[in-house]
Design an enzyme around this catalytic site. Structure first.
Site, PDB file in Angstrom:
ATOM      1  CG  MET A 135      -0.305  -0.059   2.563  1.00 20.57           C
ATOM      2  SD  MET A 135       0.130   1.517   3.362  1.00 20.57           S
ATOM      3  CE  MET A 135      -1.461   2.327   3.519  1.00 20.57           C
ATOM      4  CE1 TYR A 136       3.608   1.464   4.374  1.00 16.73           C
ATOM      5  CE2 TYR A 136       5.779   0.593   3.874  1.00 16.73           C
ATOM      6  CZ  TYR A 136       4.755   0.809   4.778  1.00 16.73           C
ATOM      7  OH  TYR A 136       4.882   0.367   6.082  1.00 16.73           O
ATOM      8  CB  SER A 137       3.841   5.105  -3.300  1.00 18.90           C
ATOM      9  OG  SER A 137       4.513   6.104  -2.561  1.00 18.90           O
ATOM     10  CB  VAL A 138      -1.290   3.039  -4.551  1.00 20.95           C
ATOM     11  CG1 VAL A 138      -2.412   2.080  -4.967  1.00 20.95           C
ATOM     12  CG2 VAL A 138      -1.851   4.123  -3.657  1.00 20.95           C
TER      13      VAL A 138
END
Length: 327
Positions: A62-65
């Site tokens: 989910m980091y920076s999608v």
């Protein structure tokens, strides 16, 4: 690779990791969070960590999608000649889109999640695959069996968990034992000098069970690195999560860090990290770095030994908190 960082086993496994883990949430797409660095801006920071001996890297889908995993994979392939030379961790749970099954810890999403992460990372396997949070909507039996199958398929070497209640973590481990499935070997929890609630139940459990602890936010999102009046970074000015988790009552701890740092002639960040590294339960703090000095302080902290009196002074001003970070 030059020296600088010591190495240790992750919990009671045979896996060797550097005493500092580089958190890759800071790298990806600035459109996700304005303080996030893109590929080119990330490269010198990751290179500095690698040259100092850091071999342990943690990201999440989910980091920076997804862009963080892409940047992480690109840079690690550039900076290491062999995949066996570094330890790569990522996580699954948080929503990756508006689709109802593109989140959580169902068998469907966990299986899809590891494949999507491996594609973005450009690798055949991750060393540590972690559940980012507890999923109250999915039976833990379903999740643990799916994670076991991912390990059996060779897509992950080990599995880990992140912030949750100690009873939930114990239930997950017991479920794995009952099913003959893979156990969690690591706990990535919220822990620092300002927030020490994990010392009550989670850390004794991890010590007893031989689980390695790799804390997130070891410097309380930068609060332990500067005096309150010096917080002027982009992140500190746009970090509502930190504003919810920490308050003015914690500033006494920050001042204690400043006092020890001044007496030792060290940056505050090194003192805050050295305190954590002195804890037997801690394998490696996960350190974010958006400036060269962040990497330097993290690596240098490994060699800082605090006295019992200094540790007592740092811990004396602690204010108990409600449990934070499970959501």
């Amino acid at each position: 690779m030059s020296g600088g960082v010591d190495y240790t086993r992750l919990g009671n496994t045979g896996l060797q990791v550097s005493r500092v883990c580089l958190g890759m949430m800071s790298y990806g797409s600035p459109s996700w969070r304005e303080w996030v660095l893109d590929l080119d801006a990330s490269r010198p920071l990751v290179r500095a960590a690698v040259e100092a001996g850091v071999t342990f890297f943690d990201t999440a889908d989910m980091y920076s999608v997804g862009a963080s995993e892409e940047v992480t994979g690109t840079l690690l392939r550039e900076l290491f000649a062999d995949r066996e030379d570094y330890v790569l961790a990522t996580k699954v749970f948080n929503p990756m889109s508006d689709r109802p099954n593109d989140r959580g810890l169902s068998r469907k999403h966990v299986m899809a999640g590891i494949d999507a992460s491996l594609r973005r990372l450009g690798t055949d396997y991750v060393d540590l695959y972690q559940i980012h949070r507890w999923d109250p909507e999915t039976p833990i039996e379903e999740t643990m069996e799916a994670l076991h199958d991912i390990v059996r398929a060779g897509k992950a070497r080990y599995i880990g968990a992140s912030s949750m209640w100690a009873w939930q973590f114990a239930k997950a481990q017991h479920t794995a034992d009952l099913g003959g499935w893979t156990r969690f070997v690591a706990m990535q929890d919220h822990y620092n000098l300002i927030y020490r609630e994990e010392e009550r139940e989670m850390h004794p459990l991890c010590l007893d069970q031989g689980v390695g602890v790799i804390p997130w936010s070891p410097l309380a999102r930068g609060r332990l690195a500067k005096l309150p009046e010096q917080r002027t970074t982009t992140r500190s000015g746009s970090d509502p999560i930190a504003d919810r988790m920490y308050g003015e009552a914690d500033d006494a701890v920050v001042h204690a860090v400043a006092d020890v740092a001044k007496a030792r002639g060290l940056p505050m960040a090194q003192v805050g990290l050295a305190w954590m590294l002195a804890k037997d339960v801690v394998t490696a703090p996960i350190v974010g770095a958006t400036k060269p000095g962040h990497v330097e302080d993290a690596v240098a902290a490994v060699d800082v030994e605090l006295s019992d009196d200094e540790i007592a002074a740092l811990e004396a001003a602690y204010v108990p908190h409600p449990v934070l970070g499970h959501q």
